[in-house]
Scaffold this active site. Sequence first.
Site: not given
Ligand code: OXD
Ligand code: MN
Length: 652
Positions: A109, A259, A268, A288, A310, A312, A335, A430
Site C-alpha cells: 500500500r 497491488y 481498505k 480494522h 497490519s 501484527c 481484518d 500475500r
Molecule cells: C493491511 C492489509 O495492510 O490487511 O492492513 O492488507
Molecule cells: Mn489489514
Amino acid sequence: MPQLIEKVYTPFQKNAGHYATTTSTPSKFNNVRGYTIVNGDINSLPLKVKNFIEESALLCQPDKIHICDGSEIENEIFTKSLLEAGTLIPLPKYQNCYLARTNPADVARVESKTFICTPHREQAVCTPRPGIQGTLGHWISPKDYDDAIMNRFPGCMKGRTMYVVPFSMGPVGSPLSKVGIEITDSQYVVCSMRIMTRMGSLVMDEIIKNNVDFVKCLHSVGTPESGKVAMESWPCDPDRVIILHKPENNEIVSYGSAYGGNAILGKKCFALRIGSTIAQREGWLAEHMLILGVTCPNGTKKYIAAAFPSACGKTNLAMMTPTLPGYKIECVGDDIAWMKFDAQGQLRAINPENGFFGVAPGTSFETNPNAMETVVRDTIFTNVAYTSDGGVFWEGLENTIKPGVTITDWLGNPWELGVSKTPAAHPNSRFCSPASNCPIIDDKWEDPEGVPISAILFGGRRPEGVPLIYEAMNWQHGVFIGSAMRSESTAAAEHKGKVIMHDPMAMRPFFGYNFGHYLKHWLEMEEQCNKLNGTMPKVFHVNWFRKDKNGKFLWPGYGENSRVLDWILKRIDGFDCYDETPIGYVPTPESLRLDNLKSQINLKELFSIEREFWLKEAEQIQTYYDNQVGTDLPKQIQQQLNNLKARVEKMQ
Ligand code: OXD
Ligand code: MN
C-alpha cells in the site's frame, strides 16, 4: 470523479489530435464510444449504474467493456488469460492455486499517495502543530482531486478491456452490508475481488431490485506517460500512483497500482476509509479488526473483535489453535469489522469481506495450521517464492522443502535455503483465499444480523514496557487506550526500518475522516448503547511481543494466547480476578492460567509496569496529541491522559 460530461472535454481539447474523441461533442458521448460491450447488457442496468460505466469509459477509453457476472466460467476464462499473459503461474501442487509476481515497484500500500477529498481540510484530517508533518491521513482539495484524475485517467485503458465488478461488502442483502461497483482494467483485480468480496450478478440484481446506492470505485493500473509499461505481465504506473477517496460522493478513484489495498478497492478503500465515513453518518463503526468466536469448556461462546496494525498477527489470532484444553476458536474475519448496535443495545459485527488477504511470511503449520489448510485451494498468492514441485515457499516454511526441490524467489531468481542472503518471498507477500475454505470458519460468519461482540482488544508490537494484557477501566478509558496505540512498523506499507509508530485504533492509514471527530464518534457509541439499555463491550489492550533484556520474547504467543482469552472471558462474565494498576486492570497472578505451559514464563517481567517507562509513554502520547490532533482531540480523551499521568506519577 470530476463532472465528466463537462470536464473530460477540457484536457481532451488540450491534447487535440492525441485523443480520438477530441472533435466529438461530449454530451453525446454515445457517438464517441469506440468500445464494444463484450459481456452483459448495459441497457438493462439502472441509469445511475449505466452513467457510471459510460462516464468511466468516456474518460478511460477502453476498447471493450465486460460487465462481470462472477460466474465460475467467467473466472476460468480470466484465469486462463492471466496464465497466457504470464501474470499468473500455475501451482499444480495445490488445487486451483496460482502465483502472481508484481512489478517490484508495486509491492505494498502506498500511504503517502493516499488522499481523502473534502471541501475543507479539517473535515478529513486533524490540523497538526505548525511545522509538524501530519501523519493521520492526507487531504486533497476538490480541485486537486479533479486535476489528479484528469492528469492520469484520460485514455489510460486504451487497448484494454474495462471490467465492471458489482460487489457486496457483507452478505448480500444483510442490513449491515453495503454494495459497490469497481471498474478496473485488471483481470488480476477482478479475480481477487471475486475472492475478497461477494461479486457478480447477485449483487447487480440487488442494486436493480432494491435500487440501492453503491460506492463508485474506479481503478486503473495506469499507463506510464512514456506509454511503455516496464513489465508486460504486471502493467502499472508506480511513479504516478494515487489513491483518492471522496466521502461526500461515496467515491474511490485509484490509479497506477494493481497491488492489494491499492487496487482491491472493497478492502481498505471502501470497507475502512469510505466505510468509516458512512459509519459516522449512520451511527456505527467500521474498524480494522478481526472477529473471532471463542467457546470455553462449559460450552458458552463469546465473540471478540481485535484491532492490531497490519502484519501484527490478526490472521493468526483469528484462526488460532488454542493450547488450553476444551477451548475452541472459530473465525468470523481476520481484518475488518463493521459493528452496529441492534435494537437491544447489543453491539453486533459482520466481516464485510469474503476472503483473506493475509501476509504469507511467518505463516506456517506451527504458527497457523488453519491458514495453511485454507491456502491450498482456490488461492492467488502474490510475491511469494515457488518450488520446483509446483508449490509455494516463504520464510517460515523452511521445513516443508523436500530434498532435491529447488526454489525460485519472488523476483524470479534461483534461491537457495541457508545460502541466499535476500528473502525468498517479499516481506509483504500475500495469500488471497476464500474465507469459506477456512477449516474453522464460524457457522455464523455470514449471519446477516452479525455476531454479538462482548469484548474489543487493541494491541500492537511493543517490545518494551507494555504488559501482556490490561483491561480498560471503562469505555472512555478504552477509547483513550485505542487512541494511544503504538506498534513497531511492519512491511505492510512503505515504511523503512523498525520504529515504534503511533497507530491509533490500528486505523492510522485507514481513517476516512478527521481522527479527532472519529474519537468523538467512538465516545458517542456509549450514549447510543445506554439509550438502548445495552451493555458496552469490555475493552482490553494486549501485547504478545514484549521482549526481555536479551531480546527474547517473554510470551510464547500463538495458541498460548488462548490463556489470555480465557482471562478475558472471565472478565466478561464478571469474575473479580483483576488487580488495579495505574494503566488499567491486570490479571491477578492465579487467574491467568499457566498450567502445562511448555516454557517457563517470567510473569514478573511480563507484567511489570515501570513508572519511568509509563511517564515517558504518557509524555509521548501527549506530544503526539499536541502535534498531530491539536484542538480536534475530544476533551474526554485529554482527561483520560491526565488521569493516567496522575496515576503513574503517584507510583512508588
Ligand atoms: C493491511 C492489509 O495492510 O490487511 O492492513 O492488507
Ligand atoms: Mn489489514
